[in-house]
Motif scaffolding. Structure first.
Motif, PDB file in Angstrom:
ATOM      1  N   TYR A 259      -3.638   7.252 -28.233  1.00  0.00           N
ATOM      2  CA  TYR A 259      -4.283   8.059 -29.265  1.00  0.00           C
ATOM      3  C   TYR A 259      -3.514   9.356 -29.450  1.00  0.00           C
ATOM      4  CZ  TYR A 259      -8.498   5.137 -29.194  1.00  0.00           C
ATOM      5  OH  TYR A 259      -9.377   4.086 -29.285  1.00  0.00           O
ATOM      6  N   ARG A 260      -3.723   9.961 -30.614  1.00  0.00           N
ATOM      7  CA  ARG A 260      -3.329  11.341 -30.863  1.00  0.00           C
ATOM      8  C   ARG A 260      -4.590  12.176 -30.889  1.00  0.00           C
ATOM      9  NH1 ARG A 260       1.489  13.377 -30.156  1.00  0.00           N
ATOM     10  NH2 ARG A 260       1.072  14.922 -31.797  1.00  0.00           N
ATOM     11  N   PHE A 261      -4.637  13.252 -30.108  1.00  0.00           N
ATOM     12  CA  PHE A 261      -5.828  14.093 -29.989  1.00  0.00           C
ATOM     13  C   PHE A 261      -5.586  15.434 -30.669  1.00  0.00           C
ATOM     14  CE2 PHE A 261      -6.497  11.149 -26.477  1.00  0.00           C
ATOM     15  CZ  PHE A 261      -7.838  10.845 -26.609  1.00  0.00           C
ATOM     16  N   ALA A 262      -6.643  15.895 -31.390  1.00  0.00           N
ATOM     17  CA  ALA A 262      -6.634  17.212 -32.008  1.00  0.00           C
ATOM     18  C   ALA A 262      -7.750  18.032 -31.385  1.00  0.00           C
ATOM     19  CB  ALA A 262      -6.822  17.111 -33.516  1.00  0.00           C
ATOM     20  N   SER A 263      -7.487  19.304 -31.105  1.00  0.00           N
ATOM     21  CA  SER A 263      -8.467  20.185 -30.446  1.00  0.00           C
ATOM     22  C   SER A 263      -8.821  21.326 -31.388  1.00  0.00           C
ATOM     23  CB  SER A 263      -7.895  20.735 -29.137  1.00  0.00           C
ATOM     24  OG  SER A 263      -7.534  19.668 -28.266  1.00  0.00           O
ATOM     25  N   VAL A 264     -10.143  21.481 -31.654  1.00  0.00           N
ATOM     26  CA  VAL A 264     -10.645  22.520 -32.561  1.00  0.00           C
ATOM     27  C   VAL A 264     -11.739  23.296 -31.838  1.00  0.00           C
ATOM     28  CG1 VAL A 264     -11.777  22.997 -34.757  1.00  0.00           C
ATOM     29  CG2 VAL A 264     -10.091  21.154 -34.590  1.00  0.00           C
ATOM     30  N   GLU A 265     -11.692  24.630 -31.904  1.00  0.00           N
ATOM     31  CA  GLU A 265     -12.707  25.468 -31.277  1.00  0.00           C
ATOM     32  C   GLU A 265     -13.865  25.698 -32.247  1.00  0.00           C
ATOM     33  OE1 GLU A 265     -11.164  29.059 -29.752  1.00  0.00           O
ATOM     34  OE2 GLU A 265     -10.045  28.119 -28.112  1.00  0.00           O
ATOM     35  N   ALA A 266     -15.079  25.703 -31.680  1.00  0.00           N
ATOM     36  CA  ALA A 266     -16.294  25.969 -32.462  1.00  0.00           C
ATOM     37  C   ALA A 266     -17.234  26.835 -31.631  1.00  0.00           C
ATOM     38  CB  ALA A 266     -16.973  24.659 -32.855  1.00  0.00           C
ATOM     39  N   THR A 267     -18.022  27.675 -32.326  1.00  0.00           N
ATOM     40  CA  THR A 267     -19.015  28.546 -31.662  1.00  0.00           C
ATOM     41  C   THR A 267     -20.395  28.167 -32.169  1.00  0.00           C
ATOM     42  OG1 THR A 267     -17.402  30.333 -31.547  1.00  0.00           O
ATOM     43  CG2 THR A 267     -19.718  30.913 -31.210  1.00  0.00           C
ATOM     44  N   THR A 268     -21.313  27.876 -31.226  1.00  0.00           N
ATOM     45  CA  THR A 268     -22.671  27.495 -31.594  1.00  0.00           C
ATOM     46  C   THR A 268     -23.452  28.731 -32.022  1.00  0.00           C
ATOM     47  OG1 THR A 268     -23.443  27.753 -29.320  1.00  0.00           O
ATOM     48  CG2 THR A 268     -22.581  25.578 -29.972  1.00  0.00           C
ATOM     49  N   PRO A 269     -24.600  28.539 -32.692  1.00  0.00           N
ATOM     50  CA  PRO A 269     -25.403  29.698 -33.108  1.00  0.00           C
ATOM     51  C   PRO A 269     -25.843  30.579 -31.937  1.00  0.00           C
ATOM     52  CG  PRO A 269     -26.058  27.766 -34.340  1.00  0.00           C
ATOM     53  CD  PRO A 269     -25.115  27.288 -33.286  1.00  0.00           C
ATOM     54  N   ASP A 270     -25.959  30.007 -30.741  1.00  0.00           N
ATOM     55  CA  ASP A 270     -26.383  30.829 -29.607  1.00  0.00           C
ATOM     56  C   ASP A 270     -25.203  31.452 -28.895  1.00  0.00           C
ATOM     57  OD1 ASP A 270     -25.299  28.617 -28.488  1.00  0.00           O
ATOM     58  OD2 ASP A 270     -27.051  27.995 -27.335  1.00  0.00           O
ATOM     59  N   GLY A 271     -23.977  31.368 -29.506  1.00  0.00           N
ATOM     60  CA  GLY A 271     -22.825  32.068 -28.969  1.00  0.00           C
ATOM     61  C   GLY A 271     -21.992  31.300 -27.973  1.00  0.00           C
TER      62      GLY A 271
END
Length: 488
Positions: free
Chosen positions: A164-176
């Motif tokens: 596989y080729r993997f992509a990494s994306v950062e996300a912040t939830t509403p509670d921080g």
């Protein structure tokens, strides 16, 4: 590999092979790169879809995960805890975390792990409040707009492992809480496409090289067929010594046709040279026979009857024989390429005065019209003196009352003219008289004239000195010989 056809076929095949291998390698690299880029893009899209859900406050166990076979997903916190994972993911490499079960979660019947029910309910309530615009909600999270990090790895889904080729994306939830979403895209399509192209190349390349070698062999064979004809005819000419034969000339206007024409021109020149040599030998033998026979007769008579020995006639025959031998020797040296010595200078004016002075008491007087200053040319004094003597001998032999010698300059040329008031040379014969052993009056006695070599020697010497010798009519009605030589 001794034939041109073999070398041409091998060379063309080698060149095509190198070109095809280079082109095929480049094609595979470009294809692999494009398909890998597509897989990276698909993995990034999948990762951003999950990251967007997390940013809106969707609970971990309520995330809409893509199909695990197509896009295995992991959601990992900053401290390395696995929060969510796609269905049926059993093992993974290349994402930095090998866990496939969320930390502190209960196993669910659908194959995903998530938080406990209270946490899920709280997260769902928070998401609903954020969507309703309630001021008590913690707010909306965000997804990083930075370019996703990509890399390769493997994943085992439902018992089957693929690349596989993997992509990494950062996300912040509403509670921080900040998480990194790892999503993969399979490389099976890329590997299958590259494999098919590689297989096609491995099968097609040898076949194409065989075609190239065969076509090159046939084309070269056809192109060289006239060469073989030329070679065969030259071999036949060599074996038969028949220089009148000629090689076949192809109709095409190519190098081989030019080679055939040049070969025929060479054969024609060689035939002419051999014929001229045969004629020269025959004429020389004929010219030598007469004085030798006369001299022998006189000597034999002198031995038998000393009182009848014609000493003066024997001396004249000996002198004639000596002059003829000298002429033949000079012609042989000229034919061998002997030319003037570099750096030697000859004063033509002094040479003409000397020669004219020696002929003051001849049957026909020689009048010289010379410049006061010296007029020098580069060349051999002996050979140029021979030219002058031959021209004066010819003029005195045919003149009625007078021979005139003049010397002048014309641009960068020194021009020597010898004219007489005799019968002249017919215009149709003016080139023929410069041939060897040619005398226009074949009926006259050979004792009264030369052997027909004087003018031939004069023109050969003139050309060896970079000049010319021509004949035309004089003002007195006789012949005028013009010798042009480069002046110093």
């Amino acid at each position: 590999m001794g034939s041109v056809r073999s070398r041409a076929a091998l060379g063309a095949t080698a060149v095509v092979a190198v070109a095809l291998i280079a082109a095929g390698t480049a094609l595979l690299l470009v294809l692999r790169t494009n398909l890998t880029d597509q897989a990276d893009l698909q993995a990034e899209v999948a990762a951003r879809e999950v990251a967007s859900q997390l940013a809106t406050g969707v609970a971990y166990d309520r995330l809409e995960m893509p199909d695990g076979d197509d896009h295995p997903v992991q959601a990992v916190t900053e401290d390395g805890r696995l929060r969510a994972v796609s269905e049926d993911l059993e093992a993974v490499t290349g994402t930095g975390i090998r866990e496939v079960t969320p930390a502190g979660a209960n196993a669910s019947g659908d194959g995903r792990a998530g938080p406990d029910e209270d946490d899920a309910a709280d997260a769902a309530d928070a998401a609903e409040e954020a969507e309703d615009g309630d001021g008590g909600a913690p707010g909306r999270g965000e997804v990083s707009s930075d370019e996703a990090e990509t890399g390769g790895g493997t994943a085992t889904v439902d018992g089957e492992t693929y690349d596989y080729r993997f992509a990494s994306v950062e996300a912040t939830t509403p509670d921080g809480e900040t998480l990194t979403v790892h999503a993969g895209s399979p490389l099976a399509t890329e590997q299958e496409a590259v494999g098919e192209v590689r297989t096609a190349m491995l099968i097609g390349l040898p076949l194409l090289l065989l075609v190239v070698a065969g076509v090159t062999w046939l084309v070269t064979r056809r192109a060289l067929r006239p060469v073989e004809g030329i070679r065969g005819e030259m071999a036949a000419i060599t074996a038969s010594a028949d220089l009148s034969r000629r090689v076949p000339e192809p109709g095409a206007r190519d190098e081989i046709a030019r080679l055939a024409r040049t070969t025929n021109e060479t054969l024609a020149a060689l035939e002419s040279s051999v014929e001229r040599q045969r004629r020269f030998v025959a004429d020389a033998s004929h010219e030598l026979r007469s004085p030798i026979a006369s001299l022998r007769t006189q000597l034999e008579v002198g031995v038998a009857h000393p009182e009848l020995l014609d000493v003066e006639g024997a001396v004249l025959d000996t002198v004639r024989l000596q002059e003829l031998a000298a002429d033949l020797l000079l012609l042989a040296r000229l034919d061998a390429g002997e030319g003037p010595r570099d750096g030697s200078r000859v004063d033509l004016a002094a040479l003409v005065r000397e020669e004219a002075g020696q002929r003051a008491g001849g049957r026909v007087p020689v009048r010289a019209a010379l410049p006061e200053s010296a007029l020098e040319v580069a060349g051999s004094r002996g050979q140029l003196a021979r030219v002058l003597r031959n021209l004066l001998d010819n003029a005195q032999r045919h003149a009625e009352t007078e021979v005139t010698v003049s010397l002048r300059t014309d641009g960068g040329w020194a021009v020597l003219e010898v004219s007489d008031d005799g019968t002249g040379v017919p215009e149709a014969e003016r080139e023929r008289i410069f041939e060897r052993f040619v005398r226009l009056d074949d009926a006259r006695s050979r004792d009264d004239g030369g052997a027909g070599l004087g003018l031939a020697i004069a023109r050969d010497v003139a050309e060896r000195h970079g000049g010319t010798l021509v004949v035309r009519g004089s003002r007195e009605g006789g012949a005028l010989f013009e010798l042009r030589l480069p002046a110093c």
